[in-house]
Design a protein around this motif. Structure first.
Motif, PDB file in Angstrom:
ATOM      1  N   ARG A   9     -46.973  53.133 -28.344  1.00 39.32           N
ATOM      2  CA  ARG A   9     -47.754  52.389 -27.364  1.00 39.32           C
ATOM      3  C   ARG A   9     -46.944  51.310 -26.665  1.00 39.32           C
ATOM      4  NH1 ARG A   9     -53.456  50.747 -28.936  1.00 39.32           N
ATOM      5  NH2 ARG A   9     -53.491  50.606 -26.689  1.00 39.32           N
ATOM      6  N   LEU A  10     -45.710  51.095 -27.050  1.00 35.28           N
ATOM      7  CA  LEU A  10     -44.913  50.026 -26.457  1.00 35.28           C
ATOM      8  C   LEU A  10     -44.679  50.221 -24.963  1.00 35.28           C
ATOM      9  CD1 LEU A  10     -42.314  49.223 -29.247  1.00 35.28           C
ATOM     10  CD2 LEU A  10     -44.337  47.918 -28.589  1.00 35.28           C
ATOM     11  N   ASP A  11     -44.777  51.458 -24.483  1.00 39.10           N
ATOM     12  CA  ASP A  11     -44.621  51.683 -23.050  1.00 39.10           C
ATOM     13  C   ASP A  11     -45.941  51.508 -22.297  1.00 39.10           C
ATOM     14  OD1 ASP A  11     -45.851  53.938 -24.004  1.00 39.10           O
ATOM     15  OD2 ASP A  11     -44.580  55.355 -22.935  1.00 39.10           O
ATOM     16  N   ASP A  12     -47.010  51.201 -23.011  1.00 37.31           N
ATOM     17  CA  ASP A  12     -48.329  50.955 -22.421  1.00 37.31           C
ATOM     18  C   ASP A  12     -48.368  49.512 -21.908  1.00 37.31           C
ATOM     19  OD1 ASP A  12     -51.014  50.439 -21.902  1.00 37.31           O
ATOM     20  OD2 ASP A  12     -51.733  51.286 -23.786  1.00 37.31           O
ATOM     21  N   ASP A  13     -48.573  49.341 -20.594  1.00 36.66           N
ATOM     22  CA  ASP A  13     -48.591  48.015 -19.972  1.00 36.66           C
ATOM     23  C   ASP A  13     -49.662  47.090 -20.550  1.00 36.66           C
ATOM     24  OD1 ASP A  13     -46.562  47.572 -18.203  1.00 36.66           O
ATOM     25  OD2 ASP A  13     -47.811  47.691 -16.409  1.00 36.66           O
ATOM     26  N   ASP A  14     -50.708  47.674 -21.126  1.00 35.34           N
ATOM     27  CA  ASP A  14     -51.821  46.875 -21.632  1.00 35.34           C
ATOM     28  C   ASP A  14     -51.775  46.645 -23.141  1.00 35.34           C
ATOM     29  OD1 ASP A  14     -53.046  46.537 -19.091  1.00 35.34           O
ATOM     30  OD2 ASP A  14     -53.792  48.590 -19.217  1.00 35.34           O
ATOM     31  N   ALA A  40     -57.500  28.525 -18.239  1.00 24.43           N
ATOM     32  CA  ALA A  40     -57.897  28.700 -16.838  1.00 24.43           C
ATOM     33  C   ALA A  40     -58.452  30.100 -16.590  1.00 24.43           C
ATOM     34  CB  ALA A  40     -56.710  28.427 -15.914  1.00 24.43           C
ATOM     35  N   ARG A  41     -58.513  30.919 -17.641  1.00 25.46           N
ATOM     36  CA  ARG A  41     -59.049  32.281 -17.605  1.00 25.46           C
ATOM     37  C   ARG A  41     -58.257  33.230 -16.718  1.00 25.46           C
ATOM     38  NH1 ARG A  41     -65.411  30.733 -17.430  1.00 25.46           N
ATOM     39  NH2 ARG A  41     -65.366  29.513 -19.333  1.00 25.46           N
ATOM     40  N   LEU A  42     -56.973  32.935 -16.568  1.00 24.21           N
ATOM     41  CA  LEU A  42     -56.122  33.865 -15.840  1.00 24.21           C
ATOM     42  C   LEU A  42     -55.842  35.085 -16.698  1.00 24.21           C
ATOM     43  CD1 LEU A  42     -54.408  34.606 -13.396  1.00 24.21           C
ATOM     44  CD2 LEU A  42     -52.517  33.350 -14.439  1.00 24.21           C
ATOM     45  N   ILE A  43     -55.512  34.849 -17.947  1.00 22.91           N
ATOM     46  CA  ILE A  43     -55.286  35.936 -18.904  1.00 22.91           C
ATOM     47  C   ILE A  43     -56.012  35.594 -20.198  1.00 22.91           C
ATOM     48  CG2 ILE A  43     -53.072  36.720 -17.965  1.00 22.91           C
ATOM     49  CD1 ILE A  43     -51.657  35.098 -20.103  1.00 22.91           C
ATOM     50  N   THR A  44     -56.438  36.622 -20.886  1.00 20.11           N
ATOM     51  CA  THR A  44     -57.094  36.448 -22.179  1.00 20.11           C
ATOM     52  C   THR A  44     -56.346  37.299 -23.185  1.00 20.11           C
ATOM     53  OG1 THR A  44     -59.225  36.130 -21.096  1.00 20.11           O
ATOM     54  CG2 THR A  44     -59.264  36.631 -23.449  1.00 20.11           C
ATOM     55  N   PRO A  45     -55.460  36.677 -23.946  1.00 17.81           N
ATOM     56  CA  PRO A  45     -54.699  37.465 -24.915  1.00 17.81           C
ATOM     57  C   PRO A  45     -55.606  38.003 -26.012  1.00 17.81           C
ATOM     58  CG  PRO A  45     -54.329  35.126 -25.267  1.00 17.81           C
ATOM     59  CD  PRO A  45     -55.166  35.255 -24.022  1.00 17.81           C
ATOM     60  N   LEU A  46     -55.218  39.143 -26.545  1.00 15.64           N
ATOM     61  CA  LEU A  46     -55.930  39.661 -27.709  1.00 15.64           C
ATOM     62  C   LEU A  46     -55.498  38.849 -28.918  1.00 15.64           C
ATOM     63  CD1 LEU A  46     -55.744  43.493 -27.090  1.00 15.64           C
ATOM     64  CD2 LEU A  46     -57.694  41.976 -26.799  1.00 15.64           C
ATOM     65  N   ARG A  47     -56.260  38.941 -29.971  1.00 18.40           N
ATOM     66  CA  ARG A  47     -55.920  38.231 -31.198  1.00 18.40           C
ATOM     67  C   ARG A  47     -55.578  39.235 -32.284  1.00 18.40           C
ATOM     68  NH1 ARG A  47     -56.104  32.417 -31.222  1.00 18.40           N
ATOM     69  NH2 ARG A  47     -57.106  31.856 -29.260  1.00 18.40           N
ATOM     70  N   SER A  48     -54.536  38.906 -33.032  1.00 18.67           N
ATOM     71  CA  SER A  48     -54.163  39.753 -34.171  1.00 18.67           C
ATOM     72  C   SER A  48     -55.201  39.545 -35.273  1.00 18.67           C
ATOM     73  CB  SER A  48     -52.775  39.366 -34.678  1.00 18.67           C
ATOM     74  OG  SER A  48     -52.824  38.076 -35.273  1.00 18.67           O
ATOM     75  N   ALA A  49     -55.106  40.342 -36.323  1.00 18.71           N
ATOM     76  CA  ALA A  49     -56.023  40.193 -37.461  1.00 18.71           C
ATOM     77  C   ALA A  49     -55.953  38.780 -38.029  1.00 18.71           C
ATOM     78  CB  ALA A  49     -55.700  41.230 -38.527  1.00 18.71           C
ATOM     79  N   GLY A  50     -54.783  38.145 -37.926  1.00 16.51           N
ATOM     80  CA  GLY A  50     -54.613  36.787 -38.425  1.00 16.51           C
ATOM     81  C   GLY A  50     -55.001  35.715 -37.405  1.00 16.51           C
ATOM     82  N   GLY A  51     -55.474  36.127 -36.233  1.00 18.08           N
ATOM     83  CA  GLY A  51     -55.923  35.172 -35.224  1.00 18.08           C
ATOM     84  C   GLY A  51     -54.848  34.722 -34.243  1.00 18.08           C
ATOM     85  N   HIS A  52     -53.670  35.331 -34.311  1.00 14.55           N
ATOM     86  CA  HIS A  52     -52.581  34.945 -33.412  1.00 14.55           C
ATOM     87  C   HIS A  52     -52.715  35.646 -32.064  1.00 14.55           C
ATOM     88  CE1 HIS A  52     -50.522  32.925 -36.690  1.00 14.55           C
ATOM     89  NE2 HIS A  52     -50.822  33.978 -37.444  1.00 14.55           N
ATOM     90  N   ARG A  53     -52.362  34.920 -31.011  1.00 16.27           N
ATOM     91  CA  ARG A  53     -52.428  35.491 -29.660  1.00 16.27           C
ATOM     92  C   ARG A  53     -51.349  36.558 -29.486  1.00 16.27           C
ATOM     93  NH1 ARG A  53     -53.304  29.981 -29.176  1.00 16.27           N
ATOM     94  NH2 ARG A  53     -55.161  29.369 -27.995  1.00 16.27           N
ATOM     95  N   ARG A  54     -51.736  37.653 -28.826  1.00 19.26           N
ATOM     96  CA  ARG A  54     -50.815  38.747 -28.524  1.00 19.26           C
ATOM     97  C   ARG A  54     -50.969  39.092 -27.048  1.00 19.26           C
ATOM     98  NH1 ARG A  54     -47.424  40.302 -32.701  1.00 19.26           N
ATOM     99  NH2 ARG A  54     -47.396  42.321 -31.710  1.00 19.26           N
ATOM    100  N   SER A  56     -49.793  41.397 -23.482  1.00 17.98           N
ATOM    101  CA  SER A  56     -49.284  42.665 -22.962  1.00 17.98           C
ATOM    102  C   SER A  56     -48.269  42.384 -21.852  1.00 17.98           C
ATOM    103  CB  SER A  56     -50.439  43.495 -22.395  1.00 17.98           C
ATOM    104  OG  SER A  56     -50.947  42.888 -21.213  1.00 17.98           O
ATOM    105  N   ARG A  57     -47.546  43.418 -21.462  1.00 19.87           N
ATOM    106  CA  ARG A  57     -46.595  43.270 -20.342  1.00 19.87           C
ATOM    107  C   ARG A  57     -47.330  42.925 -19.057  1.00 19.87           C
ATOM    108  NH1 ARG A  57     -43.053  48.416 -21.610  1.00 19.87           N
ATOM    109  NH2 ARG A  57     -44.598  49.253 -20.213  1.00 19.87           N
ATOM    110  N   TYR A  58     -48.490  43.529 -18.845  1.00 21.94           N
ATOM    111  CA  TYR A  58     -49.285  43.210 -17.656  1.00 21.94           C
ATOM    112  C   TYR A  58     -49.643  41.725 -17.635  1.00 21.94           C
ATOM    113  CZ  TYR A  58     -53.163  42.942 -14.420  1.00 21.94           C
ATOM    114  OH  TYR A  58     -53.997  42.557 -13.400  1.00 21.94           O
ATOM    115  N   GLN A  59     -50.093  41.207 -18.759  1.00 17.84           N
ATOM    116  CA  GLN A  59     -50.448  39.785 -18.831  1.00 17.84           C
ATOM    117  C   GLN A  59     -49.229  38.896 -18.587  1.00 17.84           C
ATOM    118  OE1 GLN A  59     -52.242  39.969 -22.736  1.00 17.84           O
ATOM    119  NE2 GLN A  59     -54.285  39.634 -21.854  1.00 17.84           N
ATOM    120  N   LEU A  60     -48.076  39.324 -19.072  1.00 17.96           N
ATOM    121  CA  LEU A  60     -46.870  38.530 -18.852  1.00 17.96           C
ATOM    122  C   LEU A  60     -46.482  38.512 -17.373  1.00 17.96           C
ATOM    123  CD1 LEU A  60     -44.655  39.394 -21.945  1.00 17.96           C
ATOM    124  CD2 LEU A  60     -46.250  37.505 -21.612  1.00 17.96           C
ATOM    125  N   ARG A  61     -46.676  39.625 -16.668  1.00 19.43           N
ATOM    126  CA  ARG A  61     -46.397  39.630 -15.222  1.00 19.43           C
ATOM    127  C   ARG A  61     -47.332  38.669 -14.489  1.00 19.43           C
ATOM    128  NH1 ARG A  61     -45.866  45.148 -16.020  1.00 19.43           N
ATOM    129  NH2 ARG A  61     -47.868  45.599 -15.041  1.00 19.43           N
TER     130      ARG A  61
END
Length: 111
Positions: A9-14, A40-54, A56-61
């Motif tokens: 899935r590493l090649d998946d932009d999301d 500011a609600r520009l991006i909403t990172p997903l959270r890992s099982a431990g609650g850490h923000r993760r 995607s490449r799309y979000q980084l762009r």
């Protein structure tokens, strides 16, 4: 999900592949900046099982575009709004082009 599934899935932009620290390093910014664009609600990172923000490449762009504007002196809230509007405009253009192409093909089929 196995390690092989994640790797594929590493090649998946999301796919949320990047930790906050790694994302900040990649953008040449701070973790605080990433928190601010999240607030500011520009991006909403997903959270890992431990609650850490993760992120995607799309979000980084998206965050990188906001950082460009901030670096040019735009307040972060305004930069985030500009990026959201740019994204909406691009989506509207894409939809319009799809409609135009569909209408053209219908017109050609009727002729």
């Amino acid at each position: 999900m196995t390690a092989d599934d994640s790797f594929g899935r590493l090649d998946d932009d999301d796919y949320p592949a990047y930790t906050m620290g790694r994302a900040a390093d990649m953008l040449g910014t701070t973790q605080g900046f990433l928190r601010a664009v999240g607030e500011a609600r520009l991006i909403t990172p997903l959270r890992s099982a431990g609650g850490h923000r993760r992120y995607s490449r799309y979000q980084l762009r998206i965050a990188a575009r906001a950082r460009e504007l901030v670096d040019q002196g735009t307040p972060i809230e305004a930069a985030c709004r500009i990026v959201i509007l740019e994204d909406q405009l691009e989506e509207a253009r894409r939809i319009n082009e799809e409609h135009r192409a569909r209408n053209e093909s219908r017109h050609n089929a009727d002729a």
